[in-house]
Design an enzyme around this catalytic site. Structure first.
Site, PDB file in Angstrom:
ATOM      1  N   GLY A  90      17.715 -24.594  -8.600  1.00 23.00           N
ATOM      2  CA  GLY A  90      16.294 -24.616  -8.917  1.00 23.00           C
ATOM      3  C   GLY A  90      15.847 -25.939  -9.511  1.00 23.00           C
ATOM      4  O   GLY A  90      14.659 -26.230  -9.570  1.00 23.00           O
ATOM      5  N   ARG A 181      30.087 -21.790  -6.048  1.00 19.46           N
ATOM      6  CA  ARG A 181      30.336 -20.908  -7.177  1.00 19.46           C
ATOM      7  C   ARG A 181      30.717 -19.509  -6.690  1.00 19.46           C
ATOM      8  O   ARG A 181      30.506 -19.202  -5.511  1.00 19.46           O
ATOM      9  CB  ARG A 181      29.054 -20.778  -8.015  1.00 19.46           C
ATOM     10  CG  ARG A 181      28.438 -22.106  -8.389  1.00 19.46           C
ATOM     11  CD  ARG A 181      26.927 -22.130  -8.147  1.00 19.46           C
ATOM     12  NE  ARG A 181      26.405 -23.507  -8.278  1.00 19.46           N
ATOM     13  CZ  ARG A 181      26.050 -24.058  -9.421  1.00 19.46           C
ATOM     14  NH1 ARG A 181      26.087 -23.349 -10.511  1.00 19.46           N
ATOM     15  NH2 ARG A 181      25.646 -25.308  -9.469  1.00 19.46           N
ATOM     16  N   ASP A 250      27.293 -17.392 -11.452  1.00 18.57           N
ATOM     17  CA  ASP A 250      26.754 -18.603 -10.813  1.00 18.57           C
ATOM     18  C   ASP A 250      27.193 -19.863 -11.552  1.00 18.57           C
ATOM     19  O   ASP A 250      26.934 -20.973 -11.087  1.00 18.57           O
ATOM     20  CB  ASP A 250      25.229 -18.538 -10.738  1.00 18.57           C
ATOM     21  CG  ASP A 250      24.584 -18.247 -12.077  1.00 18.57           C
ATOM     22  OD1 ASP A 250      24.856 -17.173 -12.639  1.00 18.57           O
ATOM     23  OD2 ASP A 250      23.829 -19.101 -12.573  1.00 18.57           O
TER      24      ASP A 250
END
Ligand code: AMP
Ligand code: MG
Length: 491
Positions: A90, A181, A250
């Site tokens: 993000g 991840r 994550d």
């Protein structure tokens, strides 16, 4: 001469749903705060050119280097135990991959480089404080010999970002073996996209676990490989007193590197229940919980891989459980062995684990500083210097009693005192990035535009196992008024 990055991108060649193509958003007036010259050379980049105005613009996301194919990676993740099917980069953008001087593929990623399709409500930016913290702590971890992402550069953006207050903005250039991840696997598994899981697994095998490609059952071997690296990583964290702070799936690297330095911290006093993160109200990611959480995250990975393990779901589960069972074996080999080395035992005998545990219990009860206690033990074990570790204990008699047992046990070791001291000093650092020092660096940078403390701290932490007498004050724990009780995610 223009700055050339010798990109050899592989992730961007995966199917389109693995990422979003997106360019960084230019920032107002980038200023280079720090360039990691040694790492630049390692990556085959020219540090002088990177430090030039053109290089600084690249490191700020204001200009794209030739050959860049910038992407934001898609991933999902369990955050504090709750599943979020879509997270993704993000506020980070992968510029591309290069092959470093050791032949290893490394991601070069900008963090804080502007919004992406995965930004949700976020601004895609990073504040200066968290950028400096990540720079310091990741490079300290590297110097401690712990697998980690690295920091190539930090720039200020000349813009402000809105958090609880307005803060100076910055961009970190992060280098990783990859940014894949556990949550990347979850992204595809959650969509029932088994082909995606398989393609990702094949990419990961080729990139991070090439040895398993020829195994009888490569996907089983892949899971076993990730389990082994995570068990080793978490053991190493515990052995230096590191608390990651946000071990969401994550933030759990498939390559086994420490990644995503948010509200992370090293503890001062030994306290297994220690939590620093302001957002970890339940203590889920407390120091001593980290092995359990790593296994929990790996279990989530195993669930994603089930369709690749066997067509028969029951068999797949059974096989996955057997592999996950190896975590405990790996961890309980690595961690106690590491502790034995920390107290100077290089052979294993019955009773050693109890001896170390009794020390840790006494340390916890007596508020002994984790780093100082072990460093002073190293000195005491060598030239017969006084037991200076004892003044770390509120009740020094508790230490004396333990030390008498320890010395009897040391007498059974084959090494000379000098050999023992050298070996202990090589595993018990003198210098860790203590929170109050990191905070002081951030305050000097934010309040006075003064980066001298940042540079000095980096200098000290680059040689954590050397005494460095001029910097002796960096060994000291915080004064009561300097204590940092909480660290903030700073997103
Ligand atoms: P982190 O807490 O840094 O591991 O981030 C968790 C998720 O939130 C990731 O998907 C990040 O990309 C996203 N995120 C964090 N901060 C921001 C921000 N300022 N803008 C956009 N996305 C963000
Ligand atoms: Mg993250």
């Amino acid at each position: 001469m223009t700055l050339h990055f010798p990109f050899q991108n592989s992730y961007a060649a995966l199917p389109a749903n693995f990422f979003a193509r997106v360019a960084p958003t230019p920032v107002a007036t980038p200023r280079l705060i720090k360039l990691n010259r040694a790492l630049a050379v390692q990556l085959g980049l020219d540090p002088d050119l990177l430090a030039s105005p053109e290089g600084t613009e690249i490191l700020a996301g204001k200009r794209l280097p030739d050959g860049a194919d910038p992407i934001a990676m898609a991933y999902a993740g369990h955050q504090f135990g709750h599943f979020v099917p879509q997270l993704g980069d993000g506020r980070a953008i992968l510029l591309g991959e290069v092959i470093d001087q050791d032949g290893l593929r490394r991601d070069i990623q900008l963090k804080g480089s502007g919004p992406t399709p995965f930004s949700r409500r976020g601004d895609g930016r990073a504040a200066l404080g968290p950028v400096l913290r990540e720079y310091i702590v990741s490079e300290a971890m590297f110097a401690l010999g712990i697998p980690t992402t690295r920091s190539l550069a930090a720039v200020t953006s000349g813009e402000r970002v809105q958090r609880e207050t307005m803060l100076p903005g910055a961009v970190l250039t992060r280098v990783a073996s990859s940014h894949i991840r556990v949550g990347t696997f979850q992204f595809f598994a959650a969509r029932g996209d088994t082909d995606g899981v398989r393609q990702l697994a094949d990419h990961v095998i080729a990139r991070h676990y090439p040895d398993v490609a020829n195994a009888d059952r490569p996907y089983h071997a892949l899971l076993a490989g990730v389990v082994a690296r995570q068990a080793d990583l978490v053991a190493r964290w515990l052995l230096v007193g590191f608390i990651h702070g946000v071990m969401n799936t994550d933030n759990c690297s498939i390559a086994g590197e420490t990644i995503d330095y948010g509200p992370c911290a090293f503890m001062d006093d030994y306290n297994p229940a220690q939590v620093f993160s302001s957002i970890d109200e339940m203590g889920r990611y407390a120091y001593a919980n980290q092995p359990r959480i790593a296994l929990w995250n790996l279990t989530r990975l195993a669930e994603c891989l089930l369709p690749l393990l066997s067509d028969d779901n029951d068999k797949a589960i059974e096989q996955a459980q057997a592999i996950l069972g190896e975590f405990a074996e790996q961890f309980s080999a690595a961690y106690p062995a590491g502790l034995r080395r920390k107290i100077g035992l290089f052979t294993a005998r019955d009773g050693d684990e109890a001896l170390v545990q009794d020390l840790l219990d006494a340390m916890a009860k007596n508020q002994a500083d984790f780093t100082i206690t072990f460093r002073r033990l190293s000195d005491a074990a060598g030239d017969g210097a006084g037991d200076t570790a004892r003044d770390q204990f509120t009740d020094p008699a508790a230490f004396d009693e333990w030390a008498a047992r320890w010395r009897r046990r040391l007498a059974e070791e084959p090494q000379s005192a000098g050999e023992r001291q050298a070996a202990m000093r090589a595993v018990n650092p003198a210098f860790i990035p203590r929170n109050h020092r990191v905070e002081a660096v951030i305050q000097a940078a934010m309040n006075n535009d003064d980066y001298a403390p940042f540079e000095e701290l980096l200098t000290v932490l680059a040689k954590p196992f050397e005494d460095q007498p001029v910097y002796a004050s960096y060994m000291e724990p915080p004064l009561p008024e300097q204590r940092v009780l909480q660290t903030f995610c700073g997103t």
